[in-house]
Scaffold this active site. Structure first.
Site, mmCIF file in Angstrom:
data_model
loop_
_atom_site.group_PDB
_atom_site.id
_atom_site.type_symbol
_atom_site.label_atom_id
_atom_site.label_comp_id
_atom_site.label_asym_id
_atom_site.label_seq_id
_atom_site.Cartn_x
_atom_site.Cartn_y
_atom_site.Cartn_z
ATOM 1 N N ASP A 114 0.967 -1.197 0.520
ATOM 2 C CA ASP A 114 0.039 -0.359 0.225
ATOM 3 C C ASP A 114 0.550 1.646 -0.024
ATOM 4 O O ASP A 114 2.241 1.101 0.716
ATOM 5 C CB ASP A 114 -0.950 0.457 1.509
ATOM 6 C CG ASP A 114 -0.422 -0.470 2.643
ATOM 7 O OD1 ASP A 114 1.265 -0.578 2.247
ATOM 8 O OD2 ASP A 114 -1.159 -0.742 3.160
ATOM 9 N N ASN A 137 -7.654 -2.305 14.217
ATOM 10 C CA ASN A 137 -9.247 -2.894 13.899
ATOM 11 C C ASN A 137 -9.325 -3.832 12.942
ATOM 12 O O ASN A 137 -9.807 -4.266 12.183
ATOM 13 C CB ASN A 137 -9.625 -1.539 12.955
ATOM 14 C CG ASN A 137 -8.863 -1.605 12.306
ATOM 15 O OD1 ASN A 137 -7.670 -1.489 11.631
ATOM 16 N ND2 ASN A 137 -9.046 -0.027 11.353
ATOM 17 N N GLU A 182 -9.724 -1.658 5.399
ATOM 18 C CA GLU A 182 -10.280 -1.225 6.367
ATOM 19 C C GLU A 182 -11.187 -1.880 6.675
ATOM 20 O O GLU A 182 -11.932 -2.845 5.628
ATOM 21 C CB GLU A 182 -11.044 0.234 6.211
ATOM 22 C CG GLU A 182 -9.323 0.888 6.748
ATOM 23 C CD GLU A 182 -8.481 1.142 7.787
ATOM 24 O OE1 GLU A 182 -8.837 -0.101 8.292
ATOM 25 O OE2 GLU A 182 -8.269 2.477 7.591
HETATM 26 C C1 F6R Z 1 1.617 -1.323 5.912
HETATM 27 C C2 F6R Z 1 0.429 -2.453 6.500
HETATM 28 C C3 F6R Z 1 -0.336 -1.990 7.577
HETATM 29 C C4 F6R Z 1 0.478 -2.234 8.840
HETATM 30 C C5 F6R Z 1 -0.859 -1.850 10.568
HETATM 31 C C6 F6R Z 1 -0.028 -2.360 11.465
HETATM 32 O O1 F6R Z 1 1.629 -1.434 4.940
HETATM 33 O O2 F6R Z 1 -0.523 -2.368 5.430
HETATM 34 O O3 F6R Z 1 -1.858 -3.055 6.958
HETATM 35 O O4 F6R Z 1 0.735 -3.447 8.638
HETATM 36 O O5 F6R Z 1 -1.393 -1.156 9.436
HETATM 37 O O6 F6R Z 1 1.200 -2.007 11.301
HETATM 38 P P1 F6R Z 1 2.089 -1.578 12.773
HETATM 39 O O7 F6R Z 1 2.990 -2.549 12.573
HETATM 40 O O8 F6R Z 1 2.554 0.003 12.440
HETATM 41 O O9 F6R Z 1 1.658 -1.879 13.797
#
Ligand code: F6R
Length: 263
Positions: free
Chosen positions: A67, A136, A143
Site C-alpha cells: 500500500d 482494527n 479497513e
Molecule cells: C502497512 C500495512 C498495515 C500495517 C498495520 C500494522 O503496509 O499494510 O496494514 O501492517 O497497520 O502496522 P504496525 O506494524 O505499525 O502496527
C-alpha cells in the site's frame, strides 16, 4: 492457518526472516509482497544482516508493496516508498527497478491500481506476502467493511487507522486520509502469507482473525480462507486466544514430524 506463538518480538522477527531467507535461497527470483509499519522493521533488519553475512542475495528478487498513501510522491519522507528505501532496499543488493510500491502521486490512481494488478500477474504472482495487522483487523489498508474479494484500489482510511498512524507525522504535517492498497482478493491469491504481530494492542485483532467468524468487520479473518498462512505472534499478541495450548501443541507435533522426515 498456522499459528506460531513465540516469547518476544525478536523471536517473531527471526522466525519470519528465516522463512524469507529459506524461500529466496530455494527460489532466487522470488516475488515478495512487502509491508510497512513498525512491525516489519525488525524483520527487515534481520534480512539485511543475513544479506551482509552472505546468507542470502536479493539480486534477482522482485517486490510489490501492499500500500501507499494517496496524494504524496515517493520522495516524500512519509511515503511508503521512502520508508522501504530507508528501512530495507538501500541496505541490500536489490535492483530498485524490481521494487514496486503503488504510486501515491499517480495522475489517474484508479488506472494505477489496475496496472499494479497486471504487473503482479505478469511476474507470475506473489510467492510470499509479508503482512502486519491493524488494531482494527485491517491488512494492507483494507479497513473493516472492505470486500473480501477486493482488488488493488483507492481506499479511505478509518479514523482509528489515521489516529494510530498519527505517531509517524509531526503535529503540523499533512496526513493523507486516502490510500492505494492491494485488495483482500489480491492478498488471498499470494502463495504464502507470513503475518507478524507483537504486543498486547494487537491481541483483540489476532483473536478476531484466528478464532472469530469470517467477516468483513475483521478483514484479516479472510486469511482463514488462505491455503498457506503463517501467523507469527508473541505471547502478548496471543494473550486473548482461547486455544493457545492447542496451537503450541501443533507446533511441537510439526517439529517432531519434520525431524522424523529428515532422518
Ligand atoms: C502497512 C500495512 C498495515 C500495517 C498495520 C500494522 O503496509 O499494510 O496494514 O501492517 O497497520 O502496522 P504496525 O506494524 O505499525 O502496527
Amino acid at each position: 492457518m498456522k499459528v506460531v506463538i513465540l516469547k518476544d518480538s525478536d523471536s517473531v522477527a527471526a522466525y519470519g526472516a528465516d522463512i524469507f531467507v529459506k524461500h529466496i535461497n530455494k527460489k532466487p527470483n522470488a516475488v515478495l509482497g512487502l509491508a510497512t509499519g513498525s512491525t516489519p522493521v525488525a524483520l527487515y533488519k534481520k534480512l539485511i544482516s543475513a544479506y551482509s553475512n552472505g546468507h542470502v542475495s536479493f539480486a534477482d528478487v522482485s517486490t510489490f508493496n501492499l500500500d501507499e498513501y494517496l496524494g504524496i510522491s515517493g520522495d516524500h519522507p512519509q511515503s511508503y516508498r521512502y520508508f522501504m528505501n530507508q528501512q530495507f532496499f538501500d541496505h541490500i543488493n536489490i535492483d530498485k527497478n524490481s521494487t514496486a510500491v503503488p504510486q501515491g502521486d499517480a495522475e489517474d490512481p484508479i488506472a494505477a491500481c489496475e496496472a499494479y494488478e497486471t504487473d503482479i500477474k505478469q511476474k507470475g504472482g506473489i510467492d510470499i506476502q509479508l503482512l502486519g495487522i491493524g488494531r482494527n483487523g485491517h491488512i494492507g489498508f483494507n479497513e473493516p467493511s472492505s470486500s473480501l474479494m477486493s482488488r488493488t484500489r483507492v481506499k479511505t482510511l478509518t479514523r482509528a487507522t489515521i489516529d494510530d498512524n498519527a505517531r509517524f507525522f509531526s503535529a503540523d504535517e499533512y496526513q493523507p486520509h486516502l490510500s492505494l492498497t492491494m485488495g483482500i482478493g489480491t492478498i488471498l491469491e499470494t502463495k504464502l502469507v507470513v503475518l507478524l504481530a507483537t504486543g498486547e494492542s494487537k491481541a483483540n485483532a489476532i483473536k478476531a482473525m484466528v478464532e472469530g467468524p469470517l467477516t468483513a468487520s475483521c478483514p484479516a479473518s479472510a486469511l482463514q480462507m488462505h491455503q498457506d498462512a503463517v501467523i507469527i505472534i508473541d505471547e502478548a499478541a496471543a494473550s486473548k486466544l482461547l486455544d493457545i495450548e492447542f496451537y503450541k501443541h501443533i507446533e511441537i507435533e510439526n517439529e517432531k514430524l519434520k525431524e522424523r522426515l529428515a532422518r
